[in-house]
Design an enzyme around this catalytic site. Structure first.
Site, mmCIF file in Angstrom:
data_model
loop_
_atom_site.group_PDB
_atom_site.id
_atom_site.type_symbol
_atom_site.label_atom_id
_atom_site.label_comp_id
_atom_site.label_asym_id
_atom_site.label_seq_id
_atom_site.Cartn_x
_atom_site.Cartn_y
_atom_site.Cartn_z
ATOM 1 N N CYS A 198 22.086 78.956 28.730
ATOM 2 C CA CYS A 198 21.138 78.926 29.555
ATOM 3 C C CYS A 198 21.837 79.534 30.789
ATOM 4 O O CYS A 198 21.123 80.343 31.641
ATOM 5 C CB CYS A 198 20.815 77.497 29.967
ATOM 6 S SG CYS A 198 21.847 76.269 30.072
ATOM 7 N N HIS A 244 19.603 73.398 35.948
ATOM 8 C CA HIS A 244 20.608 73.765 36.861
ATOM 9 C C HIS A 244 20.343 74.464 38.077
ATOM 10 O O HIS A 244 19.249 75.082 38.039
ATOM 11 C CB HIS A 244 21.478 74.556 35.994
ATOM 12 C CG HIS A 244 22.010 74.289 34.565
ATOM 13 N ND1 HIS A 244 22.824 72.842 34.268
ATOM 14 C CD2 HIS A 244 21.783 74.723 33.336
ATOM 15 C CE1 HIS A 244 22.928 72.984 33.138
ATOM 16 N NE2 HIS A 244 22.395 73.907 32.536
#
Ligand code: NAD
Length: 362
Positions: free
Chosen positions: A159, A238
């Site tokens: 990701c 994130h």
């Protein structure tokens, strides 16, 4: 590193234009990829695997995905029937029916499945938890779709690496070269994960540089990138804090960088001051408002007012929905491996339009 050889595998004919896809590992990523594949008119889900009867099986049943066991042992297959689930058999039965398997098993577990896929004569896609060396080939839609055309198998990068590629690849293509340092501020665990931490600490990755930045070079070796990483007590996204050095004579301005990203698929640019979206909490609330399943955000979120280019130095922040940005990339990777769409932008548009329609948003 393994050699990637030309693969003689499933060939689509005019009678079988639907690509038959299996999902091995129906967890956080697998269940999302299954829906994204099911949304496409050129692909069909042949089946998904679970290691044992558990609550995830109910979801597969409700979605109408045939259920298989991750293993071939008769006792493990029988356990599904004993728990009241119709099970199509073991992994070998599933592989005998598909053209391509998307391995969504937990990080580092997938590599052990590779020989099985090769023996079955199917193409395979691993996730970012596996090493590039396992496949010798990695993938993001915007970075190297063409290189992956008709390959035997590949790895959709993590990701974080997917997110970095979405903003750095267009920048590289506009400037010719790029040196990047970034700090990855990583979520501690996914929301459904009760076993990981930290819950009250900031934990640096002491192996420096961290693997996250350099992993971008598996899809675009020309990007000279290093990274540091820390894990923080959050589960939702994130964050990347990025410093990029552009080459002399780059000819870019802050506004032209923003315009470049505005034209890039799967990147959202918003002004924090104007919208009130000033943290990952509001980004995810915005994502839930959009109405995708699970409140996912496939796009990388860049704060317009957090971007600044001065001389050769570009600073910016971006937020990554770790559970979902790689999901549409897996769909594009299927088309690349099967050689059914040469143009990455055509594939991306098709993938994203089908997912939007699947979610009732078209
Ligand atoms: P997960 O633990 O949520 O799901 C994994 C699934 O695979 C589970 O259903 C598990 O029972 C099953 N499984 C266990 N052993 C298996 C085996 N040997 N073969 C097949 N299936 C098996 O994991 P996840 O978060 O979905 O991660 C899957 C992959 O995607 C990993 O490589 C991970 O690094 C990568 N990834 C995860 C995220 C994320 O944020 N969760 C983001 C990007 C990439």
């Amino acid at each position: 590193m393994v050699d990637v050889v030309q693969f003689i595998g499933p060939v689509l004919t005019s009678e079988s234009m639907t690509i038959k896809v299996a999902i091995n590992g129906y967890g956080t990523i697998g269940k999302r990829v299954a829906d994204a594949v099911a949304a496409q008119d050129d692909m069909t889900i042949i089946g998904v695997t679970k290691t044992r009867p558990s609550f995830g099986c109910d979801l597969a049943v409700r979605k109408g995905y045939p259920l298989f066991c991750t293993f071939d042992e008769p006792s493990k297959i029988q356990a599904f029937a004993d728990a009241g689930y119709a099970c199509g058999g073991g992994i070998t039965d599933l592989l005998s029916q598909c053209d391509v398997v998307i391995d969504c098993s937990p990080g580092k577990a997938g590599a052990a499945n590779l020989e099985r896929y090769k023996a079955a004569g199917v193409k395979w896609i691993f996730q970012g938890g596996e090493k590039h060396a396992t496949t010798g080939m990695s993938y993001t839609s915007c970075a190297n779709h063409t290189e992956n055309l008709n390959a035997e198998g590949t790895r959709v990068v993590s990701c974080n690496t997917t997110g970095l590629s979405r903003t750095l690849v267009p920048l590289l293509e506009a400037c010719g070269s790029l040196k990047v340092e970034c700090t990855m501020i990583r979520r501690a665990a996914d929301p459904g994960d009760s076993k990981k931490g930290p819950i009250n600490a900031i934990t640096p990755v002491l192996k420096v540089p961290s693997h996250h930045g350099p992993d971008v070079m598996t899809v675009r070796p020309e990007i000279d990138i290093t990274s540091l990483a820390v894990a923080v007590p959050t589960t939702i996204m994130h964050m990347h804090a990025i410093v990029a050095t552009l080459p002399d004579g780059h000819g870019m301005t802050t506004e032209s960088v923003l315009n470049l990203w505005r034209q890039q698929p799967r990147v959202i640019i918003m002004n924090g001051g104007e919208t009130g979206i000033t943290s990952t909490a509001e980004v995810m609330e915005f994502a839930r408002d959009i109405g995708r399943t699970w409140g996912d955000l496939h796009e990388i979120f860049v704060w317009e007012d957090g971007v600044k280019l001065e001389d050769n130095t570009l600073w910016y922040f971006q937020a990554i929905h770790q559970e979902s940005d790689v999901v549409p990339e897996n769909v594009d990777a299927v088309r690349a491996l099967m050689g059914t769409e040469d143009d990455w932008k055509v594939s991306v548009n098709k993938t994203d339009a089908a997912i939007a329609a699947f979610n009732g948003l078209a």
